[in-house]
Design an enzyme around this catalytic site. Structure first.
Site, PDB file in Angstrom:
ATOM      1  N   ASP A  33      45.196  28.728  32.439  1.00  0.00           N
ATOM      2  CA  ASP A  33      44.159  29.677  32.821  1.00  0.00           C
ATOM      3  C   ASP A  33      42.851  28.953  33.105  1.00  0.00           C
ATOM      4  O   ASP A  33      42.082  29.359  33.990  1.00  0.00           O
ATOM      5  CB  ASP A  33      43.943  30.704  31.708  1.00  0.00           C
ATOM      6  CG  ASP A  33      45.107  31.675  31.583  1.00  0.00           C
ATOM      7  OD1 ASP A  33      45.930  31.742  32.519  1.00  0.00           O
ATOM      8  OD2 ASP A  33      45.187  32.366  30.556  1.00  0.00           O
ATOM      9  N   ASP A  37      40.839  29.405  36.515  1.00  0.00           N
ATOM     10  CA  ASP A  37      39.473  29.935  36.487  1.00  0.00           C
ATOM     11  C   ASP A  37      38.486  28.967  37.126  1.00  0.00           C
ATOM     12  O   ASP A  37      37.529  29.385  37.786  1.00  0.00           O
ATOM     13  CB  ASP A  37      39.055  30.235  35.042  1.00  0.00           C
ATOM     14  CG  ASP A  37      39.781  31.434  34.461  1.00  0.00           C
ATOM     15  OD1 ASP A  37      40.339  32.226  35.246  1.00  0.00           O
ATOM     16  OD2 ASP A  37      39.788  31.583  33.223  1.00  0.00           O
ATOM     17  N   SER A  75      40.591  44.729  38.430  1.00  0.00           N
ATOM     18  CA  SER A  75      40.631  43.649  37.458  1.00  0.00           C
ATOM     19  C   SER A  75      39.243  43.462  36.873  1.00  0.00           C
ATOM     20  O   SER A  75      38.238  43.729  37.541  1.00  0.00           O
ATOM     21  CB  SER A  75      41.090  42.346  38.118  1.00  0.00           C
ATOM     22  OG  SER A  75      41.124  41.291  37.193  1.00  0.00           O
ATOM     23  N   LEU A  76      39.166  43.013  35.633  1.00  0.00           N
ATOM     24  CA  LEU A  76      37.886  42.788  34.992  1.00  0.00           C
ATOM     25  C   LEU A  76      37.268  41.480  35.460  1.00  0.00           C
ATOM     26  O   LEU A  76      37.974  40.513  35.746  1.00  0.00           O
ATOM     27  CB  LEU A  76      38.062  42.742  33.467  1.00  0.00           C
ATOM     28  CG  LEU A  76      38.592  44.016  32.806  1.00  0.00           C
ATOM     29  CD1 LEU A  76      38.774  43.781  31.312  1.00  0.00           C
ATOM     30  CD2 LEU A  76      37.643  45.176  33.033  1.00  0.00           C
ATOM     31  N   LYS A 104      41.684  39.877  23.844  1.00  0.00           N
ATOM     32  CA  LYS A 104      42.312  39.829  25.165  1.00  0.00           C
ATOM     33  C   LYS A 104      43.823  39.845  24.977  1.00  0.00           C
ATOM     34  O   LYS A 104      44.370  39.058  24.208  1.00  0.00           O
ATOM     35  CB  LYS A 104      41.908  38.562  25.921  1.00  0.00           C
ATOM     36  CG  LYS A 104      42.521  38.478  27.322  1.00  0.00           C
ATOM     37  CD  LYS A 104      42.116  37.194  28.020  1.00  0.00           C
ATOM     38  CE  LYS A 104      42.654  37.166  29.454  1.00  0.00           C
ATOM     39  NZ  LYS A 104      44.138  37.199  29.501  1.00  0.00           N
ATOM     40  N   ARG A 125      50.930  46.381  37.775  1.00  0.00           N
ATOM     41  CA  ARG A 125      49.727  46.384  38.599  1.00  0.00           C
ATOM     42  C   ARG A 125      50.031  46.010  40.047  1.00  0.00           C
ATOM     43  O   ARG A 125      49.467  46.564  40.970  1.00  0.00           O
ATOM     44  CB  ARG A 125      48.679  45.417  38.034  1.00  0.00           C
ATOM     45  CG  ARG A 125      47.405  45.413  38.891  1.00  0.00           C
ATOM     46  CD  ARG A 125      46.210  44.849  38.179  1.00  0.00           C
ATOM     47  NE  ARG A 125      46.365  43.455  37.823  1.00  0.00           N
ATOM     48  CZ  ARG A 125      45.457  42.779  37.112  1.00  0.00           C
ATOM     49  NH1 ARG A 125      44.382  43.402  36.670  1.00  0.00           N
ATOM     50  NH2 ARG A 125      45.645  41.499  36.825  1.00  0.00           N
ATOM     51  N   GLU A 159      48.836  46.913  28.282  1.00  0.00           N
ATOM     52  CA  GLU A 159      49.382  45.580  28.519  1.00  0.00           C
ATOM     53  C   GLU A 159      50.741  45.482  27.839  1.00  0.00           C
ATOM     54  O   GLU A 159      50.893  45.861  26.667  1.00  0.00           O
ATOM     55  CB  GLU A 159      48.439  44.519  27.940  1.00  0.00           C
ATOM     56  CG  GLU A 159      48.761  43.100  28.368  1.00  0.00           C
ATOM     57  CD  GLU A 159      48.087  42.715  29.685  1.00  0.00           C
ATOM     58  OE1 GLU A 159      48.170  41.528  30.059  1.00  0.00           O
ATOM     59  OE2 GLU A 159      47.486  43.590  30.340  1.00  0.00           O
TER      60      GLU A 159
END
Length: 219
Positions: A33, A37, A75-76, A104, A125, A159
């Site tokens: 991740d 990111d 999405s956040l 999370k 999603r 989730e």
């Protein structure tokens, strides 16, 4: 940065991010991740309106039937530093105080529809506009009542996760719980879905709440 070099770097980042996003949602991600990111942050600084940055999810690729979400699933936004968090809090003008902080959840996003209190449908999603209808698998998962105590009609978002304890007990062959949750949730035979858990965090429609606290209490 020279224009040719800038254009080349943007193209490179867009390709990497698009490929990584496809792998994350449809197969198995091969990068961390943190790396993903970092790519997104760099591309945002170079071309903030790039589809690789503004796009949500990816078009689902599987044998599951596709269906449109009642309400698109976004999405956040992410922040990575204390400075970014401070700027965000100051930007709210204090109107969102007190804040609610939650853990999370690392699995796959799901939208679950209820009609008059009865479980109706569950979509991944996907690309945010349409997802895969994996209702038959979701009905076997933990945390998803077949019928609610109230005649609620609307959509809950949550989730699909594989708890670490269940990961160790039932699926030790998988490298990590997140990838396991994604793979198991989409098995055509549904095998193992009974060991997955859905944790709901949002009422997308069907009920109105004045605060996040009220929403979580309702859930």
């Amino acid at each position: 940065m020279p224009s040719d070099t800038l254009k080349s770097r943007i193209g490179e980042l867009e390709q990497w991010i698009t490929q990584a996003s496809h792998a994350y949602y449809n197969t198995t991600s091969s990068i961390s991740d943190e790396v993903y990111d970092a790519w997104v942050d760099e591309l945002s600084s170079l071309k903030h309106d790039s589809p690789a940055v503004t796009g949500i999810g990816t078009t689902p690729v599987s044998e599951w039937q596709k269906a449109a979400h009642t309400i698109p699933m976004g999405s956040l936004s992410k922040i990575n530093t204390l400075e970014e968090l401070t700027a965000w809090v100051l930007g709210t003008g204090g109107k969102f105080s007190p804040l609610i902080v939650t853990e999370k959840l690392d699995g796959i996003s799901i939208a679950v529809d209820y009609v008059k209190g009865a479980f109706s449908r569950a979509l991944t999603r996907g690309d945010g506009v349409q997802g895969e209808d994996i209702s038959v698998n979701v009905a076997r998962m933990q945390g998803v009542p077949g019928r609610l105590l109230k005649p609620f009609t609307g959509t809950l978002r949550g989730e699909v996760v594989l708890k670490k304890s269940d990961h160790a007990k039932y699926f030790p062959q998988y490298a990590n719980p997140r990838n396991a949750a994604s793979g198991i949730a989409k098995r055509l035979d549904g095998h193992g879905c009974e060991h997955l858990t859905i944790m709901f965090y949002q009422v997308a429609d069907g009920e109105d709440f004045a605060t996040e606290g009220e929403q979580f209490a309702w859930l």
